[in-house]
Enzyme design. Structure first.
Site, mmCIF file in Angstrom:
data_model
loop_
_atom_site.group_PDB
_atom_site.id
_atom_site.type_symbol
_atom_site.label_atom_id
_atom_site.label_comp_id
_atom_site.label_asym_id
_atom_site.label_seq_id
_atom_site.Cartn_x
_atom_site.Cartn_y
_atom_site.Cartn_z
ATOM 1 N N TYR A 1 -1.179 8.151 13.910
ATOM 2 C CA TYR A 1 -1.990 7.051 13.370
ATOM 3 C C TYR A 1 -3.413 7.536 13.086
ATOM 4 O O TYR A 1 -3.947 7.328 11.989
ATOM 5 C CB TYR A 1 -1.991 5.888 14.378
ATOM 6 C CG TYR A 1 -3.002 4.810 14.095
ATOM 7 C CD1 TYR A 1 -2.837 3.925 13.031
ATOM 8 C CD2 TYR A 1 -4.139 4.671 14.892
ATOM 9 C CE1 TYR A 1 -3.778 2.930 12.775
ATOM 10 C CE2 TYR A 1 -5.078 3.678 14.645
ATOM 11 C CZ TYR A 1 -4.894 2.814 13.584
ATOM 12 O OH TYR A 1 -5.828 1.831 13.336
ATOM 13 N N TYR B 1 -11.447 0.058 6.271
ATOM 14 C CA TYR B 1 -11.627 0.108 7.731
ATOM 15 C C TYR B 1 -10.906 1.309 8.317
ATOM 16 O O TYR B 1 -9.822 1.695 7.847
ATOM 17 C CB TYR B 1 -11.100 -1.180 8.383
ATOM 18 C CG TYR B 1 -11.864 -2.397 7.925
ATOM 19 C CD1 TYR B 1 -13.013 -2.825 8.598
ATOM 20 C CD2 TYR B 1 -11.473 -3.095 6.777
ATOM 21 C CE1 TYR B 1 -13.738 -3.919 8.151
ATOM 22 C CE2 TYR B 1 -12.194 -4.186 6.323
ATOM 23 C CZ TYR B 1 -13.323 -4.597 7.025
ATOM 24 O OH TYR B 1 -14.049 -5.674 6.570
ATOM 25 N N LEU C 1 0.813 -1.225 0.000
ATOM 26 C CA LEU C 1 0.000 0.000 0.000
ATOM 27 C C LEU C 1 0.847 1.276 0.000
ATOM 28 O O LEU C 1 0.328 2.358 -0.242
ATOM 29 C CB LEU C 1 -0.921 0.021 1.224
ATOM 30 C CG LEU C 1 -2.267 -0.683 1.126
ATOM 31 C CD1 LEU C 1 -3.093 -0.385 2.365
ATOM 32 C CD2 LEU C 1 -3.053 -0.265 -0.104
ATOM 33 N N THR D 1 -10.786 3.825 12.283
ATOM 34 C CA THR D 1 -10.531 3.638 13.711
ATOM 35 C C THR D 1 -11.255 4.644 14.608
ATOM 36 O O THR D 1 -11.536 5.771 14.186
ATOM 37 C CB THR D 1 -9.003 3.759 13.955
ATOM 38 O OG1 THR D 1 -8.747 3.759 15.353
ATOM 39 C CG2 THR D 1 -8.435 5.046 13.377
ATOM 40 N N ASP D 2 -11.479 4.225 15.843
ATOM 41 C CA ASP D 2 -11.994 5.128 16.880
ATOM 42 C C ASP D 2 -10.992 6.243 17.193
ATOM 43 O O ASP D 2 -11.353 7.262 17.775
ATOM 44 C CB ASP D 2 -12.322 4.329 18.154
ATOM 45 C CG ASP D 2 -11.148 3.504 18.665
ATOM 46 O OD1 ASP D 2 -10.282 3.109 17.842
ATOM 47 O OD2 ASP D 2 -11.075 3.240 19.884
ATOM 48 N N TYR E 1 -1.217 0.567 8.406
ATOM 49 C CA TYR E 1 -0.083 0.742 9.318
ATOM 50 C C TYR E 1 -0.696 0.948 10.697
ATOM 51 O O TYR E 1 -1.259 2.011 10.975
ATOM 52 C CB TYR E 1 0.745 1.955 8.884
ATOM 53 C CG TYR E 1 2.029 2.094 9.669
ATOM 54 C CD1 TYR E 1 3.245 1.668 9.138
ATOM 55 C CD2 TYR E 1 2.033 2.635 10.951
ATOM 56 C CE1 TYR E 1 4.420 1.773 9.866
ATOM 57 C CE2 TYR E 1 3.196 2.734 11.683
ATOM 58 C CZ TYR E 1 4.387 2.305 11.141
ATOM 59 O OH TYR E 1 5.549 2.409 11.865
#
Ligand SMILES: NC(=O)c1ccc[n+]([C@@H]2O[C@H](COP(=O)([O-])OP(=O)(O)OC[C@H]3O[C@@H](n4cnc5c(N)ncnc54)[C@H](OP(=O)(O)O)[C@@H]3O)[C@@H](O)[C@H]2O)c1
Length: 312
Positions: free
Chosen positions: A124, A98, A36, A100-101, A60
């Site tokens: 991140y 997908y 990616l 993330t919180d 990542y």
């Protein structure tokens, strides 16, 4: 339906590679097969496979290391998904991605909805948010599933770390002021399959196109890392008893500590519970409560084996 799956060695990718063949012909890639961080690798592979659906489980995910490698994290989590979306659009395919919180800042005290303001506290989270935006900007039919606190019965994650520490130490000191919802990667894969089944039954990509957007995909309930650790040890101890295996744990106490007593390179949100009603309203999917997910995961034979093995 031909499905191109990325990240097949990851927690979620591993489960998806095993469950998605029930809905299509799955061609799965690890990092060597589709990198990616390399736009040529993405474009070449997608053009070769010509999928109807891309499921991007690669990312990542090393939250602390990302602070020192922001460029790599951005390439994998933001630019790569954007290129996957462009290539999918060229083929008339759809993309499941997908997130993330950790796109949230954690200042709320009730579950985050999809349209709540974001405010990532770390590299991140920023790169994952940029990935959401890159996918959305392309205008490909897409679903972005934000999830939280993912664990699995293999690989590297909180569940396996707790089992290892419990077999090495008498006392575990675990953060008790971060609140979230743990999710077993298998439940996420099953929920993804449920969504794909619903889309297939309703006419495929045109139906998906109408429902494109961000969805929170998480179990119900909430906990802290400390309570999660206690529950992991209880569940695995119960399983060992059921199978008549002597307890392998040295740990006698789990001590709650504050985040300030366990400083990490990347800052984490204090609260990141996701409101998952939209997933139910649009697709009829709910994930089990986190404690049910955990007790099901702890029944997996490889987990008890891992616990016994780690103790030697
Ligand atoms: N883990 C969590 O707690 C968590 C929480 C919220 C959301 N999420 C999201 O959920 C999704 C799945 O996460 P996960 O927990 O399954 O992650 P994971 O176990 O860390 O797996 C990530 C996968 O991505 C691959 N990967 C890393 N860099 C890559 C690259 N440059 N090119 C291609 N593949 C690459 C990894 O390959 P290697 O094995 O070769 O490194 C691995 O297969 C991700 O989008 C993640 O952001 C995860």
């Amino acid at each position: 339906m031909k499905i191109l799956l990325t990240g097949k060695t990851g927690q979620l990718g591993w489960e998806l590679e095993r469950i998605l063949p029930s809905v299509g012909n799955v061609v799965a890639f690890d990092r060597q097969g589709l990198d990616l961080a390399d736009s040529n690798s993405i474009r070449r592979t997608v053009a070769e496979i010509r999928p109807d659906l891309i499921v991007n489980a690669a990312a990542y995910t090393a939250v602390d290391q990302a602070e020192d490698k922001p460029d790599l994290a951005h390439a994998v989590n933001a630019e790569g998904p954007g290129i996957l979306a462009e290539e999918a659009k060229k083929l008339g395919a759809a993309l499941i991605h997908y997130s993330t919180d950790y796109v949230f800042d954690g200042r709320k005290t009730s579950p985050y909805k999809e349209d709540d303001p974001t405010g990532p506290l770390n590299v991140y989270g920023r790169t994952k948010l940029a990935g959401e935006r890159a996918v959305q900007a392309v205008g490909v039919p897409h679903l972005i599933f934000r999830t939280s606190w993912v664990y699995s019965t293999r690989g590297k994650n909180f569940l396996l770390t707790i089992l290892r520490l419990a077999s090495e130490r008498e006392e575990l000191r675990i953060v008790n002021d971060q609140i979230g919802c743990p999710n077993w990667s298998r439940c996420l894969a099953e929920a993804t399959l449920g969504v794909i089944n619903r889309i297939s039954a309703q006419g495929g990509v045109p139906f998906l196109n109408k429902l494109s957007g961000i969805y929170h995909m998480s179990g119900t309930g909430q906990t802290t890392w400390c309570e999660f650790a206690v529950m992991i040890l209880q569940n695995v101890t119960n399983q060992l008893e059921v199978s008549d295996t002597p307890s392998v744990f040295k740990a006698k106490r789990v001590i709650p500590i504050s985040t300030s007593e366990f400083p990490t390179r990347a800052k984490r949100p204090a609260y990141s519970v996701l409101d998952n009603r939209k997933l139910f309203e649009e697709f009829g999917i709910t994930l089990p409560m986190w404690s049910i997910q955990l007790s099901n995961a702890c029944e997996m034979p490889e987990l008890a084996r891992a616990a016994v093995y780690k103790s030697r």
